[in-house]
Design an enzyme around this catalytic site. Structure first.
Site, PDB file in Angstrom:
ATOM      1  N   ASP A  60      76.576  -1.716 -52.223  1.00  0.00           N
ATOM      2  CA  ASP A  60      77.881  -1.804 -52.896  1.00  0.00           C
ATOM      3  C   ASP A  60      77.802  -2.759 -54.083  1.00  0.00           C
ATOM      4  OD1 ASP A  60      80.789  -1.541 -53.284  1.00  0.00           O
ATOM      5  OD2 ASP A  60      80.725  -3.666 -52.782  1.00  0.00           O
ATOM      6  N   ARG A  72      79.749   0.686 -61.625  1.00  0.00           N
ATOM      7  CA  ARG A  72      81.078   1.305 -61.806  1.00  0.00           C
ATOM      8  C   ARG A  72      81.916   0.504 -62.788  1.00  0.00           C
ATOM      9  NH1 ARG A  72      83.458   0.937 -56.251  1.00  0.00           N
ATOM     10  NH2 ARG A  72      85.299   1.811 -57.224  1.00  0.00           N
ATOM     11  N   LYS A 131      81.742  -3.319 -46.863  1.00  0.00           N
ATOM     12  CA  LYS A 131      81.625  -4.777 -46.702  1.00  0.00           C
ATOM     13  C   LYS A 131      82.362  -5.234 -45.451  1.00  0.00           C
ATOM     14  CE  LYS A 131      83.106  -5.006 -50.940  1.00  0.00           C
ATOM     15  NZ  LYS A 131      83.479  -5.119 -52.312  1.00  0.00           N
TER      16      LYS A 131
HETATM   17  N1  URA Z   1      87.552  -3.945 -54.561  1.00  0.00           N
HETATM   18  C1  URA Z   1      86.327  -3.637 -54.078  1.00  0.00           C
HETATM   19  O1  URA Z   1      85.721  -4.394 -53.318  1.00  0.00           O
HETATM   20  N2  URA Z   1      85.784  -2.457 -54.462  1.00  0.00           N
HETATM   21  C2  URA Z   1      86.414  -1.588 -55.275  1.00  0.00           C
HETATM   22  O2  URA Z   1      85.875  -0.545 -55.561  1.00  0.00           O
HETATM   23  C3  URA Z   1      87.688  -1.939 -55.773  1.00  0.00           C
HETATM   24  C4  URA Z   1      88.247  -3.128 -55.396  1.00  0.00           C
END
Ligand code: URA
Length: 451
Positions: free
Chosen positions: A158, A165, A184
């Protein structure tokens, strides 16, 4: 796996199999798939969406890209999509621990208008949020709760994908957001997850429909992964509580954790007594009660009563104080420092605060503008490497619906390291607070409950 063929299929709106998604995520995490292909994948998902099965596979692959913790006994965590003045974690996590839960909470440093939960806690002198996972486990075992910074061991896929992203316009996609948040939180190992999905001008999700869709997807995703889950969609049109800014918000959270126990007059602050922020109290109790009720399989009313009792009898504050101590923080030094800042208002407090232009009622307070003011003053960061000024921020002196007289101060602004920014920030807060001749209608804080 031929990545190009997966991209072709996703671009045309086709579905990927769970094992294809896992292979893609694993290869990307190892560095075997380049950023440009993963960016194309993220954009295809943004445009075409994902089925529930695809979202579950993405979440699962990202969760298992790193360490996964587990706990014995009832455990829970709360995640908020974030908003202006959102200091709820500082109240909720120790409150839920005081009701007998293990509350392992890995939180972020904020990029944006104001700091994240970790930045707020780091305004307490000595607070060390950068624990190893072993230290984190020891603090939770010892006092039931730890709020620490996200470590590199948790969901590394992530971390890598989110950074991509962020620069490729692919953040606003519900399946990608769900995969990112849930991977997470699932890796943290809590058996119950409660989500506070904010909705409104000061939130990531601006519309009720989008916020409800995200809440539904988070709850379904958590349940699909075998956890108990619920979400509240809550209003984020005006800032939560009285304060926006890191130390200011810790101070206010302590007011809530301590004020119920000791009464307004016994608060550690020498200035005039402030009423407790009713929005912070209401949402803290509602969210913590859901954590307790789901994690212990207890009736929601009983859990709510236990939460209120533990705010009133000092048990929740005791957990907070113990957590701060175990993280190396010095709460007495923090309180003493805040007291000095209060009695020395010459230290970069706006000499000309925003004032009510006419008699009337506060019709609205634009959360986004108050957040921008706090950012101007130094409470937030635009880049990960920017420094935050913990003492900077805005203390509102009025809330929506309050009656005001012409010339009455509406807020106090603090900018110890950037006093030159005070006039621009005062203008923003002045614009943010609309006064009208009629009292506004009462709006509920909880917009939707998703179970
Ligand atoms: N918070 C996150 O941890 N991930 C996202 O994609 C958007 C907000």
């Amino acid at each position: 796996m031929i990545v190009k063929l997966l991209l072709d299929r996703k671009r045309e709106g086709g579905e990927l199999a769970p094992e294809e998604i896992r292979a893609l995520v694993d290869a990307y995490t190892r560095g075997d798939v380049p950023d440009y292909q993963m960016a194309a994948f993220a954009m295809a998902v943004c445009c075409r969406g994902m089925t529930a099965a695809e979202t579950h596979a993405l979440t699962d692959a990202m969760q298992h890209s790193g360490a996964c913790l587990s706990w014995t006994g009832p455990s829970a965590d709360k995640h908020s999509t974030g908003g202006i003045g959102d200091k709820l974690s500082l109240v909720i996590q120790p409150l839920a621990a005081s009701c007998g839960l293990s509350v392992p909470s890995l939180a972020g440093r904020g990029l944006g208008l104001t700091g994240g939960t970790v930045d707020k806690l780091e305004s307490i002198p000595g607070y060390n949020a950068a624990l190893s996972l072993d230290e984190f486990k020891r603090v939770v075992a010892s006092c039931g709760v730890s709020i620490a910074a996200q470590t590199a061991d948790i969901a590394p896929a992530d971390k890598k994908l989110y950074a991509l992203r962020d620069v490729t316009g692919t953040v606003p996609s519900i399946p990608l957001i769900v995969g990112s948040i849930l991977s997470k939180k699932l890796a943290e190992g809590a058996g119950t997850l409660v989500f506070d999905v904010k909705c409104g001008a000061g939130a990531f999700m601006k519309t009720r429909a989008d916020a409800c869709a995200l809440a539904r997807a988070l709850v379904d995703g958590a349940k699909a992964a075998g956890r108990r889950a619920a979400a509240l969609v809550t209003a984020m049109d005006e800032p939560l509580g009285w304060t926006v800014g890191n130390a200011l918000e810790v101070e206010e959270a302590i007011d809530v954790l301590r004020g119920g126990a000791l009464g307004e007059r016994a608060l550690p602050w020498p200035r005039q007594a402030r009423p407790l922020p009713h929005d912070v109290v209401e949402l803290s109790v509602e969210l913590a009660a859901r954590m307790v009720s789901l994690a212990k399989g207890e009736d929601l009313d009983a859990a709510r009563a236990a939460c209120l009792a533990n705010l009133a009898n000092g048990a929740a504050f005791a957990r907070f104080a113990e957590m701060v101590k175990l993280h190396g923080g010095d709460l007495d030094a923090f309180l003493a420092q805040r007291r000095v800042e209060d009695v020395s208002p010459g230290r970069a407090v706006a000499p000309r605060p925003p004032l009510a232009a006419a008699d009337g009622f506060v019709a609205s307070i634009d959360a986004q503008k108050v957040g921008q003011a706090a950012f101007e003053l130094g409470a937030g960061r635009a880049q990960a490497t920017d420094a935050i000024d913990p003492a900077a921020g805005v203390r509102l002196l009025v809330k929506r619906g309050d009656g005001v007289s012409a010339g009455q101060p509406l807020a106090q602004l603090y900018a110890p390291t950037r006093p030159e920014r005070l006039p621009a920030a005062v203008r923003l807060v002045q614009e943010a607070i609309a006064v009208s001749s009629a009292a506004p209608t009462v709006r509920p804080l909880i917009v939707e409950i998703v179970e």
